[in-house]
Design an enzyme around this catalytic site. Structure first.
Site, PDB file in Angstrom:
ATOM      1  N   LYS A 189      59.692 104.705 -19.636  1.00  0.00           N
ATOM      2  CA  LYS A 189      61.039 104.325 -19.211  1.00  0.00           C
ATOM      3  C   LYS A 189      61.404 104.935 -17.847  1.00  0.00           C
ATOM      4  O   LYS A 189      62.248 104.401 -17.139  1.00  0.00           O
ATOM      5  CB  LYS A 189      62.073 104.778 -20.243  1.00  0.00           C
TER       6      LYS A 189
HETATM    7  C1  LIG Z   1      60.399 101.903 -25.251  1.00  0.00           C
HETATM    8  C2  LIG Z   1      59.033 102.206 -25.670  1.00  0.00           C
HETATM    9  C3  LIG Z   1      58.170 101.194 -26.114  1.00  0.00           C
HETATM   10  C4  LIG Z   1      58.618  99.761 -26.263  1.00  0.00           C
HETATM   11  O1  LIG Z   1      58.881  99.137 -25.029  1.00  0.00           O
HETATM   12  P1  LIG Z   1      59.748  97.813 -24.951  1.00  0.00           P
HETATM   13  O2  LIG Z   1      59.956  97.539 -23.521  1.00  0.00           O
HETATM   14  O3  LIG Z   1      61.046  98.119 -25.675  1.00  0.00           O
HETATM   15  O4  LIG Z   1      58.990  96.743 -25.660  1.00  0.00           O
HETATM   16  C5  LIG Z   1      56.869 101.544 -26.396  1.00  0.00           C
HETATM   17  N1  LIG Z   1      56.434 102.825 -26.303  1.00  0.00           N
HETATM   18  C6  LIG Z   1      57.241 103.826 -25.904  1.00  0.00           C
HETATM   19  C7  LIG Z   1      56.712 105.210 -25.843  1.00  0.00           C
HETATM   20  C8  LIG Z   1      58.562 103.545 -25.558  1.00  0.00           C
HETATM   21  O5  LIG Z   1      59.368 104.539 -25.143  1.00  0.00           O
END
Ligand SMILES: *Cc1c(COP(=O)(O)O)cnc(C)c1O
Length: 493
Positions: free
Chosen positions: A112
């Site tokens: 993120k």
């Molecule tokens: C948010 C997240 C995901 C999922 O990603 P999306 O964009 O919501 O599909 C997968 N792995 C981790 C570690 C995350 O923080």
């Protein structure tokens, strides 16, 4: 480039407006009216650039109302100094033809950060351009978004950020990261319920007219840092373009393109890969990996989206999601950019909890996407297997993807170059990772991290270890129904 709403194609706004607002007032998501495409020569030219150069090349195609200077400033500030190296999205080769794209070298150790280091800067420019007032960022988080958004927005002028997380649905380390957040403009609140409850609550508040007016009376407006905001998605397209460049530099065999395997929850990360493919990056299959909350696996295989099923709390909490917000953008695109078809499906989803797309849409879906899922046990076995085979240590989310990749190859025999997207540091999920390696895991997150270091010879990120002994600022837990009240109290409404 203008942006339409997935529920009203007649609505047309600038990128700055789309980013400042976050979500369209009709409940739809903003989406660019067309997808820009790189020629082969343009793509090749990017191989020579650094990440910042690649980011500017991608962003300038979408954010056409931002000046070159504005983009340059935003991108440089986001990707200079806050990641462990100059390339925020490094590639790691396990063996010829199998790679990991590591997206967890930022301040909060999950992917993120790639978007949330940039979004606050894009948003600040957007609010200036659109003449908005103080921006209140509302976040529903399944664990990683919340902390990454808090880091991104902490003490950013002109913003307030309020984060809601499911109190029993995040790892200890994730909870601690949020509860110790610094900054004068931040608020963090646990809620009784799961991520979908938090996300539904936030969406309701966004479209609550009366509440919006109370906010406006104080010179404030809401926006979103969740991946419903286009400003979250567009930075994610960048790392898939950059991935292509890194594969080229490594001399990977790209004669039949490459597959990407993405651990998926809200469908933001994999949607960015889809956009990169449409822009000309030679991605072959987009492989959508789910945990036991496998609503997307069923959707991609059958065309039926059905959230009426038990919610499972798994060892990959950031993927414990039954309503994947960004799927709406794909459904809209594959339905021929029909706001009418999409609106009907989305209203069925909120009425009945399910919908079925047409045969035509299902075919289009299957042309690009494959899908499968892994149980906690399979993910755990995968962590162990990859560590013993390649000496590669991965977290539980990444393990879901690596496990799905293994099954995909067995099923299809498709062994072309493949990249598994590694979305979090294993040190965010130490208890599950230690258990996978067959080790007793008593003690708190820090003791576990030290154990994991000793066992694997890897190093825990300083960003996590420095939380030890940090002051707990936010340990409140409220009912999901009280979210509005929490906001009103914080903002003095
Ligand atoms: C948010 C997240 C995901 C999922 O990603 P999306 O964009 O919501 O599909 C997968 N792995 C981790 C570690 C995350 O923080």
């Amino acid at each position: 480039m203008k942006y339409n709403s997935t529920r009203d194609s007649g609505k047309s706004v600038t990128a700055a407006e789309a980013i400042a607002e976050g979500i369209s007032p009709d409940g739809g998501l903003y989406i660019p009216e067309s997808i820009p495409r790189f020629t082969e020569a343009e793509l090749e030219a990017l191989v020579e650039l650094d990440y910042i150069g690649r980011a500017k090349a991608v962003l300038s195609r979408y954010l056409t109302d931002y000046t070159e200077e504005e983009l340059d400033k935003c991108v440089r500030a986001a990707y200079t100094g806050s990641f462990e190296s100059d390339c925020p999205a490094p590639l790691s080769r396990l063996r010829d033809g199998e790679y990991m794209l590591e997206l967890w070298h930022g301040p909060t150790c999950a992917f993120k950060d790639l978007a949330l280091q940039l979004l606050p800067r894009l948003l600040t420019v957007a609010v200036k351009k659109t003449g908005g007032g103080r921006t209140v960022i509302l976040v529903a988080t399944s664990g990683d978004t919340g902390k990454a958004a808090l880091e991104g927005f902490s003490d950013v002028e002109g913003t307030e950020i309020i984060v809601f997380y499911p109190s029993d649905g995040v790892s200890d380390m994730q909870k601690l990261q949020m509860q110790t957040q610094r900054g004068e403009n931040v608020e963090v609140c646990g809620i009784i319920g799961n991520f979908d409850d938090a996300q539904t609550g936030v969406k309701k508040i966004f479209t609550d007219k009366e509440f919006g007016e109370r906010l406006a009376a104080k010179g404030m407006c809401f926006s979103s840092a969740n991946s419903i905001n286009w400003g979250r998605l567009v930075p994610q397209i960048v790392y898939y373009v950059s991935l292509y460049c890194e594969l080229k530099r490594d001399g990977a065999d790209l004669s039949s393109g490459f597959n990407v395997v993405v651990p998926t929850g809200n469908f933001g990360n994999i949607l960015a890969a889809y956009y990169a493919k449409q822009m000309g990056v030679p991605i072959a299959r987009l492989i959508c990996a789910s945990n036991e909350n496998n609503v997307l696996t069923d959707f991609i295989n059958t065309g039926v989206y059905d959230k009426n099923r038990p919610f499972h709390t798994t060892t990959s909490p950031s993927m414990d999601i039954l309503v994947s917000s960004n799927l709406e953008r794909l459904v809209y695109l594959l339905s021929g950019a029909s706001d009418k078809i999409n609106s009907e499906l989305q209203s069925e989803l909120s009425r009945k909890g399910s919908y079925r797309v047409s045969e035509q849409v299902l075919e289009a879906l299957k042309a690009d996407f494959s899908a499968d899922w892994c149980s906690d046990e399979e993910a755990s076995d995968t962590i162990k297997e990859y560590f013993s085979r390649y000496g590669y240590l991965m977290d539980t989310h990444t393990a879901v993807a690596a496990g799905v990749y293994k099954k995909y190859v067995e099923r299809t025999g498709d062994t072309r170059t493949s990249v598994t997207v590694s979305t979090a540091s294993p040190y965010k999920f130490t208890s599950a990772v230690l258990a996978a390696l067959g080790v007793d895991c008593d003690g708190d997150g820090f003791e576990q991290a030290k154990r994991l270091e000793a066992l694997t010879g890897t190093t825990a990120p300083q960003a996590l270890m420095s939380l030890e002994g940090a002051e707990l600022r936010f340990d409140g837990v409220r009912a999901a129904e009280e979210m509005k009240q929490v906001i009103a109290e914080r903002l003095g409404l």
